[in-house]
Enzyme design. Structure first.
Site: not given
Length: 625
Positions: A17, A19, A122-123, A250
């Site tokens: 993650d 991001h 999921n992103h 996640h």
């Protein structure tokens, strides 16, 4: 560390993650994600890791900006491309394992010294007619090794066969499974139904038995223990007992200490460990994000492994606290000035705590993130924007320092208790902080599921997800056209019956309703039986996965083992529980150069004894990659 000293030691730097690109429009926080990601790769090189394993959500947006893509490519190129020899081999079929069909460090035109293996989250999950994502861009450029991308056919649950990447370094063998993000409801049903998930395992050979492999799986799903969403999430009990370690992406809360698999279905599975690295950057001002961020070094030697945790030092300080005004001394409901003074003192305390918890060199300290949750039951609120102006230049988020909440009244008794609780839950959904945790497509789908006459709820929910989260402008049009075709075709096949309806709209409506009901029954039946509408998963460029053993790639050597298939309800001979195992004790702390980071040692498999004999020195240069 000198690789020649421990030629069997495989080191993997784990992070999830990342991001990249989150808060890129915030002048203060725009570089936070890139600095943390660069620290991960820099640490991997400093610790002499063999490769980096990412657990999904490398990008924050499904369609990242050009600036984010350029920065990501620059960081990966800077730290991944070098002349360091890759000392491990991929024994399994690369066309089956990787989206690009090959592992990047075998490309003769590239100098990859630090390979990166990643799944999607999921992103940054694939979408659109070609089922592509931003991770596919990096994969096509040979910057990352993208795996765990399975296409579930049809609109029902589908089938999947999970094939591992087989890695070997000397006498150390790692079996790496990966599963990119799938919608939670669909994946929960997929794993709960027998025969829908199959696992490929290394077949025992004279050179390596089943217990000679360390089995690691990386997933990117909700990890819900209880509540309404628990049944619609991947349950840890559904994971096979032969896994030694599960890397769970996640969830943004970092749990630095590995935990045993929850609700293990067998005694063998109770030895499986789960590590939740959490995000490497703060993406939301929630309590879970306030935990200290870490990355992990996985060390595998023979059939033993251990995890070493390293705190991320470039993360922006974040302090989260909850208070109640009714418990605050000297605060009076009729005097807003006392409320302001009390909250101002609390924020100053949190700023001081941030500087103490995250010490930094002079001139390099980052403005902290501060979030104060205030229970104002019995009091009035103050202007949060005006309050935040007092801390401009002191905190990174002056515009949203405070979040207001009100204690729920649950003292309703009698017949009205259920109705009151339901109304309370509805009010909870209207709070902004609660809406942040809800997906808009789920809210809409739950309100329309009883009124839809032609569209299927799951099809509409998936289309809304693609429209909102992935900015797929055609998602709703595509699902409507596909549904119309699926409804019209069966009726057009029976022209006699269709012509008999004439101009009677009521009869035509009943015929359409009958067709829709039959289509839904057929979908449910196919989902239960694994029929045509739930086609087997395929790996891009690799063709359909079958139950036949996968042959090792040419030139893999005698150490490459075949794969055999095991279903979800028959995992074959499980690995022995935690205990025994030898060899890891020979890794001295001086050799690890961990900088005092706490370590967790785990041993599984063979009885204690001497470590495996070191093989001939690992091949170097292109041939050893």
């Amino acid at each position: 560390m000198n690789q020649e000293k421990n030629p069997n030691l495989l080191r993997v730097l784990i992070s999830t993650d990342n991001h990249l690109g989150v808060s890129e429009k915030d002048e203060i926080r725009r570089d936070d994600s890139f600095e943390a990601f660069e620290e991960v790769l820099l640490t991997a090189n400093n610790l002499d890791a063999d490769f980096v394993l990412l657990g999904g959500d490398l990008f924050h947006e499904n369609k990242p900006s050009r600036s984010t893509l350029v920065k990501a490519i620059q960081i990966i190129t800077r730290h991944s491309m070098n002349d360091k020899p890759v000392a491990f081999q991929v024994l399994s079929d690369e066309k089956t394992n990787f989206v690009s069909g090959k592992v990047n460090f075998m490309d003769p035109n590239l100098n990859v010294g630090l390979p990166i293996f990643t799944i999607h989250g999921n992103h940054d999950d694939p979408s659109g007619p070609d089922n592509l994502s931003a991770v596919d861009i990096l994969s096509s450029c040979n910057l990352v090794n993208y795996f765990g991308k399975y296409l579930l056919g049809g609109s029902t649950i589908g089938k999947v066969t999970i094939s591992p990447i087989l890695l070997q370094k000397g006498d150390t063998r790692l079996c790496l499974y990966g599963l990119g993000n799938v919608r939670d409801e669909r994946l929960a049903r997929l794993f709960s139904m027998p025969g829908m998930v199959s696992w490929l395992r290394p077949e025992p050979t004279p050179e390596a038995g089943a217990d000679d492999w360390v089995n690691v799986m990386v997933v990117h799903q909700n990890r819900v223990e209880r509540g309404a969403q628990a049944k619609n999430s991947l349950q840890e009990a559904h994971l096979p007992p032969f896994l030694d370690l599960v890397v769970w992406g996640h969830e943004h809360e970092c749990r630095p200490d590995p935990e045993e698999l929850r609700n293990a279905s067998s005694s063998a599975a109770r030895g499986t460990l789960v590590v939740q690295p959490g995000s490497s950057v703060v993406t939301s001002l929630s309590e879970g994000e306030a935990a200290r961020k870490h990355m992990f070094l996985l060390e595998v030697l023979g059939n033993s492994f251990r995890l070493v945790k390293f705190p991320l030092r470039t993360v922006r300080p974040f302090v989260w606290r909850a208070i109640s005004l009714k418990d605050a001394p000297g605060v009076r409901a009729e005097d807003p000035e006392t409320i302001t003074a009390f909250l101002e003192a609390k924020v100053n305390e949190m700023i001081k705590q941030a500087s103490e918890d995250y010490p930094a060199e002079a001139g390099k300290a980052k403005l902290p993130l501060i979030r104060l949750r205030v229970d104002y039951t019995g009091f009035s609120t103050i202007n949060a924007q005006r309050f935040g102006q007092k801390f401009v230049g002191k905190v990174a988020n002056p515009q949203d320092l405070l979040i207001w909440s009100k204690a729920a009244n649950r003292k309703v008794r009698g017949e009205g208790q259920a109705a009151a609780a339901a109304a309370e839950d509805s009010d909870e959904l209207l709070r902004p902080e609660a809406l942040d945790q809800q997906r808009i497509e789920d809210l809409v789908a739950s309100n329309l599921q009883h009124t839809l006459r032609v569209l299927h709820e799951e099809d509409l929910a998936a289309a809304l997800h693609n429209y909102v989260e992935k900015e797929d402008k055609q998602a709703l049009v595509d699902v409507l056209q596909r549904t119309l075709v699926d409804t019209q075709q069966p009726m057009l096949q029976n022209l006699v019956q269709l012509s008999a309806l004439g101009d009677d709209d009521k009869e035509l409506e009943e015929a359409v309703s009958m067709c829709v009901r039959e289509r839904r029954v057929a979908k449910a039946t196919n989902a239960a039986l694994g029929g045509p509408d739930s086609a087997p998963a395929t790996v891009p460029h690799g063709g359909p996965l079958t139950a036949t053993p996968l042959q090792p790639p040419p030139g893999a050597g005698a150490g490459a083992s075949l794969l055999d298939q095991v279903g979800t309800r028959d995992y074959g001979a499980p690995s022995t529980g935690v205990g025994g195992g030898g060899g890891l004790d020979l890794i001295e702390d001086d050799d690890l150069n961990t900088g005092g980071a706490a370590a967790t040692t785990t041993r599984r498999g063979k009885a204690a004894g001497k470590p495996p004999a070191a093989p001939a020195s690992a091949a170097k240069g292109r041939g050893g990659r």
